[in-house]
Design a protein around this motif. Structure first.
Motif, PDB file in Angstrom:
ATOM      1  N   UNK A 249      -0.962  -5.877  -6.036  1.00 15.31           N
ATOM      2  CA  UNK A 249      -1.832  -6.194  -4.896  1.00 15.31           C
ATOM      3  C   UNK A 249      -2.997  -7.074  -5.333  1.00 15.31           C
ATOM      4  N   UNK A 250      -3.561  -6.736  -6.510  1.00 18.95           N
ATOM      5  CA  UNK A 250      -4.699  -7.506  -6.992  1.00 18.95           C
ATOM      6  C   UNK A 250      -4.319  -8.982  -7.149  1.00 18.95           C
TER       7      UNK A 250
ATOM      8  N   UNK B 132      -4.423 -10.297  -0.026  1.00 18.15           N
ATOM      9  CA  UNK B 132      -5.793 -10.164   0.454  1.00 18.15           C
ATOM     10  C   UNK B 132      -5.764  -9.387   1.761  1.00 18.15           C
TER      11      UNK B 132
ATOM     12  N   UNK C 272     -11.271  -7.815 -10.988  1.00 19.85           N
ATOM     13  CA  UNK C 272     -10.014  -7.419 -11.622  1.00 19.85           C
ATOM     14  C   UNK C 272      -9.342  -8.582 -12.335  1.00 19.85           C
ATOM     15  N   UNK C 273      -9.950  -9.775 -12.259  1.00 17.07           N
ATOM     16  CA  UNK C 273      -9.372 -10.938 -12.949  1.00 17.07           C
ATOM     17  C   UNK C 273     -10.094 -11.139 -14.273  1.00 17.07           C
TER      18      UNK C 273
ATOM     19  N   UNK D 100      -0.762  -1.424  -7.649  1.00 15.57           N
ATOM     20  CA  UNK D 100      -2.172  -1.786  -7.634  1.00 15.57           C
ATOM     21  C   UNK D 100      -2.363  -3.143  -8.306  1.00 15.57           C
ATOM     22  N   UNK D 101      -1.718  -3.328  -9.470  1.00 10.40           N
ATOM     23  CA  UNK D 101      -1.839  -4.606 -10.178  1.00 10.40           C
ATOM     24  C   UNK D 101      -1.262  -5.737  -9.335  1.00 10.40           C
TER      25      UNK D 101
ATOM     26  N   UNK E 273       0.828  -1.201   0.000  1.00 11.79           N
ATOM     27  CA  UNK E 273       0.000   0.000   0.000  1.00 11.79           C
ATOM     28  C   UNK E 273       0.863   1.251   0.000  1.00 11.79           C
ATOM     29  N   UNK E 274       2.120   1.074   0.368  1.00  8.00           N
ATOM     30  CA  UNK E 274       3.005   2.208   0.536  1.00  8.00           C
ATOM     31  C   UNK E 274       4.410   1.759   0.121  1.00  8.00           C
TER      32      UNK E 274
END
Lengths: 383, 394, 231
Positions: free
Chosen positions: C84-85, C89, C113-114, C81-82, C57-58
């Motif tokens: 993390x997806x 979890x 997102x999948x 972002x990608x 996140x950071x």
């Protein structure tokens, strides 16, 4: 498409607010649809007018009559296939407020010129045999409950009879109608010869001539040639094809389009503000939720798209409802202003949805932009 | 604390918080401004149109038409009737001792509009010399009067403003004849000011007509009308209708306005509805933004009326502001504009006058919309259960 | 055996108002695959900062963070972002479910997102809800669920995309003791039976007791914490 439930659910976060916003948008698009519908409808009527038929009227003004002697000279103009004429007879039935739009003409010329007029078999022969016969429009017959065989006394505040009698009495010999239903069939048609012989003044004149020509591309030259015949005479003419004539006639009313656009502009500006504010509030309330989406890997642009999508859905659904209502209302509006039933053209609906999309995007851009600056860490910590 | 001072206190607190809610508060202001602006503009136009027509008529003048005719254009009066009508009882006399009646012809000529170069019709009124006594409001402002027997005309200021080639010395082609403009007149912005005036006899002979459209007479007094009307309508040799000129033009304006009123009312209702939804929205969000504040006040012991009135006053104040803004914009943009609206026999040129009465009633309408928009949210605020509301995080 | 998460010499500081706060300075940490790690410590100790770094996140000011062989400390926010997806979890203290969505729709969010089809998404959501024992609550909105149930939905959401790593921030901070226990047992079960790697921040020693390893974070440095201190 798979994001639709997500967007749809976001829309209903504050039910009252969404419903109210949708109602204002819908109401605005009713207005949009109706006003553009009327101007588009008029354009449509203009475009459907024939350009292979000419109208020949007095150059001074339509209220000035033209001599019947013009008939033969117009017929001889090369390119002219047939000529008819019409004399306006302002009349009323029993009471002055029951105005009847009556016209005196040569019936066989008229039906040859306007093939879109539907007349029952035998009615033309009957008119030729009966001097004081009349053909009446189907709408008029329905409105007054008149039928074939009725003898109808009409009066006129303009035309007086030679025998001094008040009433002009006609026997109805048939019911006519315009084939496409766009022109209302509400006139009372009588024989010109009978009318002209009976009236006290204005004898040997007509209000207007109609001429059918061989090639619409030559309508301007033929019109010029006809007007040239009578130039510098006591009875100068002005000839236009039907389409140009209607266009000019509508321009006479004044600048309608300006008023329509000014009103719609004011409405749309107000609307922009309203939906913009709704979107701004909605985004402000949901910053933590949007941060969660970002944690789960939604990119910044995906979140921007979600917000835009929400605004598009809001405006699109509401505008759809509004335009739908306008489409339902359109035929009765056109009947109210005296044109036959005309559906709201799909082009207006398309433009309306396009405008709705623009309103949605402009109003949602500022809040959507704001979401890009959401720091997940701060938003989750409630900062 | 008395109920009144409670209301005052809560309302004051509420109003001071408006700047913090500027975005949503401005929705009411702008929404109402839009509605009032459009309503003022559209009604201003239709009212001014009616006013121009109504102003043309006077209660001490009467117009005589062929019986059954709805207006001058559809009326025919034969020469034989003129003398009977003019000499009927109740008709005033000119200084020269003639009966103050004028048998008039109304013709139309198509001219070119300045604005868009399009053709539009202008009315030509043929009047008798007595017209000067009958219509004292018609005043020459430039040039001279037409001379009877000559093909000369004077032009109303409105017509001259709207159409090309109507300056002194310009020529106008009527039927088989060319006429010269010799003067310009004004008549207080009424319908005649949108017309050309010529000598009736000369005009009728140019048109080879033996009939006029109407006779207008000046009455000895307003009260002489009944006497005049009875004398004409009971005369078996005549078949005429007699109307006070004021009533005649009133009727014309109603005919002209049926369509416009329909459009205006439709637009007005739609826009008022839109503004109402906008106002409801704003006030609901104003109440929800102040949930904790309102609950706290209620917990301390403030009454429901204070809360209700604070919301209503806010809605009222915002919509009033919007109404003033909208009315001001419409007034600045449209007041004094010249508008020409026509059909195929004539064009009426009139000045748009936005009257205080119109401004007042549209501001009033806006305030009603604002109050309605505040009412439901105010009731919600008053009914809010204090305990749950206190826990809500605003 | 290389660690699943490897943190080397990581520095992180924040600007709060006009002050610059050094949170982590030169921290090292390895998390093995299949481990259930509890990070404990007082508030302001840097445990949440550390968790945010592990969850992507950071980004650290300095130092290396490798997860499953991939350096994530240099990724742009879009790349993160990608990442993390695919790999993480999240489970939060206040569940952070979307209030307008039903439980199943909430669980479905990460799957959007999948590239899975709607049918496959539905199947996975079903399986995740079964796992947390809430299959019968699929159509309920969060407001119709108890706190414990909401947290189970959140766990199902964290699991549904089969991430490499579960990151939990005070998952029982808002729950009573009994509910906490059942949530923690669920996490433990996931760790033991499914082999999920879990990193959990908590200040509750009872919660930490369920973990396989406990570390104490204080002023940005790590130390072993006693097992089941307050059990």
């Amino acid at each position: 498409m798979k994001y639709l439930p997500l967007i749809w659910a976001g829309l209903w976060r504050k039910r009252v607010r969404t419903v109210l916003t949708m109602l204002s948008v819908a109401v605005a698009f009713v207005l949009f649809g109706v006003m553009h519908g009327v101007t588009a409808g008029i354009d449509q009527i203009i475009n459907q007018m024939s350009d292979s038929r000419l109208r020949i009227q007095s150059r001074v003004n339509i209220t000035e009559a033209l001599p019947i002697a013009h008939l033969g000279r117009i017929e001889n103009v090369p390119g002219v296939l047939g000529v008819g004429y019409y004399n306006f007879v302002g009349a009323y039935y029993q009471e002055p407020r029951n105005q009847i739009s009556a016209g005196a003409m040569d019936m066989s010329r008229q039906t040859a010129l306007f093939p879109e007029i539907k007349v029952p078999d035998g009615a033309l022969d009957a008119m030729a045999r009966t001097r004081d016969g009349a053909l009446i429009g189907a709408d008029l017959a329905k409105e007054r409950g008149w039928k074939v065989g009725d003898r109808i006394p009409l009066r006129s505040s303009i035309w007086m009879r030679k025998d001094g009698a008040q009433d002009w009495t006609f026997e109805i010999l048939g019911i006519y109608s315009w084939a496409d239903g766009r022109v209302p069939s509400n006139e009372f048609w009588i024989n010109y010869q009978y009318f002209d012989e009976e009236r006290t003044f204005g004898n040997g004149t007509v209000t207007i001539y109609f001429a059918r020509i061989n090639d619409p591309a030559h309508s301007a030259q033929i019109a010029e040639q006809i007007d040239g015949l009578f130039a510098n005479s006591a009875n100068e003419t002005q000839t236009q094809n039907e389409r140009d004539w209607l266009r000019g006639r509508i321009a006479q009313i004044g600048n309608m389009a300006f008023f329509v656009n000014a009103i719609i502009g004011a409405v749309m500006f107000t609307l922009l503000f309203l939906t913009g504010n709704t979107m701004m509030q909605s985004v402000r309330e949901r910053i933590p939720e949007l941060a969660v989406l970002k944690t789960y890997g939604f990119s910044s642009s995906a979140v921007v798209l979600l917000v835009l999508g929400e605004a598009l859905l809001l405006c699109g659904v509401a505008a759809g409802i509004g335009l739908g209502l306008a489409r339902l209302a359109q035929p009765s509006i056109f009947r109210a202003i005296g044109a036959g039933g005309l559906a709201l053209p799909w082009s207006v609906i398309g433009t309306g949805l396009g405008v709705a999309a623009v309103v949605a995007i402009i109003s949602a851009l500022p809040p959507a932009w704001r979401t890009q600056r959401i720091s997940i860490v701060d938003a989750l910590a409630g900062r | 604390m008395s109920a009144l001072s409670q209301m005052g206190a809560v309302t004051g607190m509420n109003l001071r918080s408006i700047p913090r809610r500027l975005g949503s508060s401005s929705v009411i202001v702008i929404g109402i401004a839009g509605v009032v602006g459009v309503i003022v503009a559209v009604f201003g136009m239709t009212r001014s149109l009616s006013q121009a027509l109504v102003d043309t008529g006077r209660p001490d003048r009467a117009i005589v038409l062929r019986s059954g005719a709805q207006n001058e254009t559809s009326s025919t009066l034969l020469v034989d009737a003129f003398a009977t009508i003019k000499n009927a009882p109740g008709v005033a006399r000119t200084s020269a001792g003639d009966a103050a009646g004028s048998a008039e012809m109304l013709a139309s000529v198509n001219l070119i509009r300045r604005e868009d170069g399009a053709q539009a019709a202008v009315g030509v009124r043929g009047v008798e010399p007595t017209s000067a006594t009958i219509r004292p409001e018609v005043k020459l402002i430039d040039g001279r009067m037409f001379r009877p027997g000559l093909r000369e005309m004077i032009v109303g200021r409105g017509a001259q403003h709207e159409f090309k080639n109507l300056e002194i010395g310009d020529h106008v082609g009527l039927r088989d004849s060319v006429w010269t403009i010799v003067g310009i007149f004004e008549s207080g912005g009424d319908a005649n000011e949108s017309r050309l005036f010529a000598d009736a006899q000369t005009l009728m002979s140019a048109y080879k007509r033996t009939a006029a459209n109407s006779v207008t007479v000046l009455l000895e007094s307003e009260a002489s009308f009944d006497e005049f009307k009875t004398a004409l309508t009971t005369n078996p040799t005549l078949s005429v209708s007699v109307e006070r000129e004021r009533d005649y033009y009133q009727r014309q304006s109603e005919d002209a306005n049926t369509f416009f009123d329909l459009v205006t009312t439709f637009v007005g209702i739609i826009m008022a509805l839109g503004a109402l939804f906008g106002a409801l929205n704003t006030m609901y969000s104003a109440v929800s933004a102040r949930t904790v504040e309102i609950a706290t006040l209620r917990a301390i012991g403030f009454g429901a009326s204070g809360v209700v009135s604070s919301v209503l006053v806010e809605a009222l104040l915002l919509s009033f502001t919007g109404a003033v803004v909208g009315a001001a914009i419409a007034w600045l943009l449209f007041n004094g504009n010249t508008i020409g609206i026509g059909n195929n026999v004539g064009t009426l040129v009139f000045q748009m006058r936005i009257t205080p009465a119109l401004l007042g009633s549209s501001v009033l309408l806006a305030c009603i919309v604002g109050l309605l928009g505040g009412l439901l949210p105010a009731l919600r605020a008053a009914r809010m259960p204090v305990a749950t509301a206190l826990r809500a995080t605003a | 055996m290389t660690a699943l998460v490897s943190i080397k010499q990581v520095y992180k500081s924040y600007v709060r108002g006009k002050q610059r706060v050094e949170v982590l300075h030169g921290l090292d940490l390895d998390v093995e695959k299949g481990e259930f790690l509890a990070l404990m410590g007082p508030s302001g100790s840097g445990k949440s900062t550390l968790l945010n770094l592990i969850g992507g996140l950071d980004r650290p000011d300095k130092g290396e963070i490798t997860v499953a062989g991939q350096r994530i400390d240099q990724l742009s926010s879009g790349q993160l972002a990608k990442w993390r997806a695919r790999h993480v979890g999240f489970i939060f203290q206040f569940y952070n479910l979307l209030p307008v969505l039903t439980a199943e729709r909430n669980v479905e969010v990460p799957l959007l997102l999948t590239k899975l089809s709607s049918r496959e998404r539905k199947r996975n959501v079903q399986a995740a809800l079964d796992l947390v024992g809430l299959a019968d609550r699929a159509k309920h909105k969060p407001s119709e669920l108890s706190g414990g149930q909401q947290q189970r939905v959140a766990i199902a959401r964290a699991l549904v995309a089969d991430p490499t790593l579960l990151v939990c921030d005070e998952p029982t901070g808002d729950l009573d003791r009994e509910t906490s226990d059942s949530v923690l047992q669920l996490l433990e079960l996931l760790n033991r039976q499914q082999g999920k790697t879990i990193v959990m921040v908590t200040h509750d020693p009872r919660a930490a007791g369920h973990a396989s390893r406990r570390l104490h974070v204080d002023k940005g440095s790590l130390g072993e914490a006693p097992v089941g201190a307050a059990a």
